[in-house]
Design a protein around this motif. Structure first.
Motif, PDB file in Angstrom:
ATOM      1  N   LEU A 191      31.338 -56.612  20.118  1.00 51.41           N
ATOM      2  CA  LEU A 191      31.611 -56.013  21.418  1.00 51.41           C
ATOM      3  C   LEU A 191      32.965 -55.317  21.357  1.00 51.41           C
ATOM      4  N   ARG A 192      32.959 -53.990  21.541  1.00 51.02           N
ATOM      5  CA  ARG A 192      34.196 -53.202  21.482  1.00 51.02           C
ATOM      6  C   ARG A 192      34.383 -52.461  22.801  1.00 51.02           C
ATOM      7  N   GLY A 193      35.650 -52.216  23.146  1.00 51.32           N
ATOM      8  CA  GLY A 193      35.940 -51.382  24.302  1.00 51.32           C
ATOM      9  C   GLY A 193      36.802 -52.088  25.325  1.00 51.32           C
ATOM     10  N   GLU A 194      37.407 -51.330  26.205  1.00 49.79           N
ATOM     11  CA  GLU A 194      38.328 -51.874  27.197  1.00 49.79           C
ATOM     12  C   GLU A 194      37.601 -52.641  28.290  1.00 49.79           C
ATOM     13  N   PHE A 195      38.284 -53.646  28.823  1.00 48.17           N
ATOM     14  CA  PHE A 195      37.905 -54.312  30.073  1.00 48.17           C
ATOM     15  C   PHE A 195      36.505 -54.935  30.007  1.00 48.17           C
ATOM     16  N   LEU A 196      36.251 -55.654  28.945  1.00 44.99           N
ATOM     17  CA  LEU A 196      34.953 -56.290  28.757  1.00 44.99           C
ATOM     18  C   LEU A 196      34.726 -57.404  29.782  1.00 44.99           C
TER      19      LEU A 196
ATOM     20  N   SER B  48      38.904 -55.746  22.241  1.00 49.12           N
ATOM     21  CA  SER B  48      38.979 -55.183  23.582  1.00 49.12           C
ATOM     22  C   SER B  48      40.384 -55.297  24.129  1.00 49.12           C
ATOM     23  N   SER B  49      40.801 -54.296  24.888  1.00 48.21           N
ATOM     24  CA  SER B  49      42.018 -54.424  25.676  1.00 48.21           C
ATOM     25  C   SER B  49      41.667 -55.053  27.015  1.00 48.21           C
ATOM     26  N   GLN B  50      42.418 -56.084  27.390  1.00 50.65           N
ATOM     27  CA  GLN B  50      42.239 -56.798  28.652  1.00 50.65           C
ATOM     28  C   GLN B  50      40.788 -57.270  28.846  1.00 50.65           C
ATOM     29  N   PRO B  51      40.264 -58.042  27.908  1.00 51.47           N
ATOM     30  CA  PRO B  51      38.886 -58.491  28.061  1.00 51.47           C
ATOM     31  C   PRO B  51      38.763 -59.726  28.941  1.00 51.47           C
TER      32      PRO B  51
ATOM     33  N   CYS C  58      44.140 -61.267  27.511  1.00 48.76           N
ATOM     34  CA  CYS C  58      42.809 -61.840  27.679  1.00 48.76           C
ATOM     35  C   CYS C  58      42.779 -62.858  28.826  1.00 48.76           C
ATOM     36  N   PHE C  59      41.639 -62.945  29.493  1.00 45.57           N
ATOM     37  CA  PHE C  59      41.265 -64.049  30.384  1.00 45.57           C
ATOM     38  C   PHE C  59      42.040 -64.119  31.691  1.00 45.57           C
ATOM     39  N   GLU C  60      42.654 -63.046  32.137  1.00 41.48           N
ATOM     40  CA  GLU C  60      43.421 -63.123  33.374  1.00 41.48           C
ATOM     41  C   GLU C  60      42.534 -63.536  34.550  1.00 41.48           C
ATOM     42  N   LYS C  61      42.972 -64.551  35.286  1.00 39.67           N
ATOM     43  CA  LYS C  61      42.305 -65.057  36.491  1.00 39.67           C
ATOM     44  C   LYS C  61      40.865 -65.508  36.215  1.00 39.67           C
ATOM     45  N   SER C  62      40.579 -65.962  35.004  1.00 36.75           N
ATOM     46  CA  SER C  62      39.233 -66.410  34.653  1.00 36.75           C
ATOM     47  C   SER C  62      39.152 -67.929  34.576  1.00 36.75           C
ATOM     48  N   ASP C  63      37.978 -68.432  34.916  1.00 40.42           N
ATOM     49  CA  ASP C  63      37.608 -69.823  34.678  1.00 40.42           C
ATOM     50  C   ASP C  63      36.881 -69.839  33.342  1.00 40.42           C
TER      51      ASP C  63
ATOM     52  N   THR D  66      39.967 -66.868  15.641  1.00 37.49           N
ATOM     53  CA  THR D  66      40.953 -65.941  15.080  1.00 37.49           C
ATOM     54  C   THR D  66      42.226 -65.959  15.925  1.00 37.49           C
ATOM     55  N   PRO D  67      43.372 -65.548  15.346  1.00 43.37           N
ATOM     56  CA  PRO D  67      44.569 -65.373  16.169  1.00 43.37           C
ATOM     57  C   PRO D  67      44.334 -64.334  17.263  1.00 43.37           C
ATOM     58  N   VAL D  68      44.990 -64.532  18.394  1.00 36.20           N
ATOM     59  CA  VAL D  68      44.837 -63.654  19.547  1.00 36.20           C
ATOM     60  C   VAL D  68      46.186 -63.007  19.853  1.00 36.20           C
ATOM     61  N   ASP D  69      46.155 -61.732  20.250  1.00 34.02           N
ATOM     62  CA  ASP D  69      47.397 -61.024  20.554  1.00 34.02           C
ATOM     63  C   ASP D  69      48.103 -61.625  21.767  1.00 34.02           C
ATOM     64  N   SER D  70      47.385 -61.731  22.890  1.00 34.50           N
ATOM     65  CA  SER D  70      48.023 -62.312  24.071  1.00 34.50           C
ATOM     66  C   SER D  70      46.970 -62.826  25.044  1.00 34.50           C
ATOM     67  N   ILE D  71      47.370 -63.886  25.766  1.00 30.81           N
ATOM     68  CA  ILE D  71      46.552 -64.492  26.811  1.00 30.81           C
ATOM     69  C   ILE D  71      47.383 -64.474  28.084  1.00 30.81           C
TER      70      ILE D  71
END
Length: 295
Positions: free
Chosen positions: A186-191, A207-210, A230-235, A242-247
């Motif tokens: 899955l590729r692309g912004e705002f998934l 993805s950016s801001q998935p 990643c995961f802003e305001k998500s349950d 893998t390592p993640v850039d930012s949460i």
């Protein structure tokens, strides 16, 4: 079943209301520029036919299309039809499917914006697709080995399964409900924003801001690479391999990740547990912030 072979039709409603008909090597094109060639029909087989006119199959029951070509001029080709099978064909007109039911599409080349809107019980296998606003408000889907490129796709879906797919799309799976994606890229912004009960299993996510503003989001052994905020305001319940850039500010749940460059908690509603299994990474927020470090 009556067979019509090697004929050309360009008049309006050329075969209106026919039933038990096999169309073989026929062409729907010409100066008459007629529409709705096979409308209000039933039990139709079309083989090796070419369609260059608008709206050829509307309100058709039990339709089998085999190795046919629908050009860019063949817009809105299949609407309000049911029990449809399309195999080995080119679907190149805008809005090819809409409000159809019990559809199987296999080994087809699809270039069609606004494809599949409000369709249900839809199976797609072994297809390549280029489309914007693909499968909007569709439900009960089973997709396998589909290679997709486009924008604003797979939004407002419900009750769908995707396996071994390769999807590149901005804003894919927005407002999706009860959707499972397995073994896919899955590729692309705002998934996946605003989704409810979206499950990603053994997927690769770029993805950016998935995956923000999600309810009941689940990731099972997924790769999340070149992905930030990643995961802003998500349950969320996530195991990431893998390592993640930012949460950023996950609302609730638990995230297990080997390392993360940055964890951002600047919102009082950010309450998810983040378990960093490979030790503290550079840029993690200072205590107290709810992170557990497992070395």
């Amino acid at each position: 079943m009556k067979t019509i072979a090697n004929q050309t039709y360009d008049e309006e409603r050329a075969l209106y209301g026919v039933s038990n008909m096999r169309l073989l090597d026929c062409t729907f094109a010409g100066p008459g520029d007629g529409e709705s060639a096979v409308k209000e029909a039933s039990d139709i087989v079309a083989e090796h036919c070419s369609f260059d006119l608008r709206y050829p199959f509307w309100h058709v029951h039990r339709l089998d299309i085999r190795e046919c070509r629908m050009s860019e001029g063949c817009r809105a080709a299949l609407w309000y039809s049911d029990h449809v099978a399309v195999t080995g064909s080119e679907l190149h007109g805008i809005k090819a499917f809409r409000e159809c039911r019990d559809v199987t599409v296999r080994n087809c080349d699809i270039k069609s914006d606004e494809f599949g809107w409000f369709s249900h019980e839809f199976t797609m296998e072994g297809c390549t697709v280029e489309s914007d606003y693909f499968m909007l408000h569709a439900g009960r889907l089973v997709f396998s080995d589909v290679r997709f490129r486009g924008k604003y796709s797979l939004q407002y879906l419900h009750d769908a399964v995707f396996e071994y797919c390769d999807i590149t799309s901005r804003d894919a799976f927005w407002h999706a409900h009860n959707v499972t994606v397995r073994n896919s890229v899955l590729r692309g912004e705002f998934l996946g924003w605003y989704s409810d009960n979206l499950t990603l299993e053994h997927c690769r996510i770029l993805s950016s801001q998935p995956l923000c503003y999600c309810n009941a989001l689940k990731l099972i052994d997924c790769e999340v690479v070149d992905s930030d905020l990643c995961f802003e305001k998500s349950d969320v319940d996530a195991v990431i391999t893998t390592p993640v850039d930012s949460i950023k500010n996950p609302r609730s749940g638990r995230i297990v990740v080997p390392s993360v460059d940055e964890i951002i908690r600047d919102d009082d509603c950010s309450g998810a547990e983040i378990l960093v299994t490979g030790g503290r990474s550079a840029g993690l927020c200072a205590e107290p912030c709810g992170e557990r470090i497992a070395v």
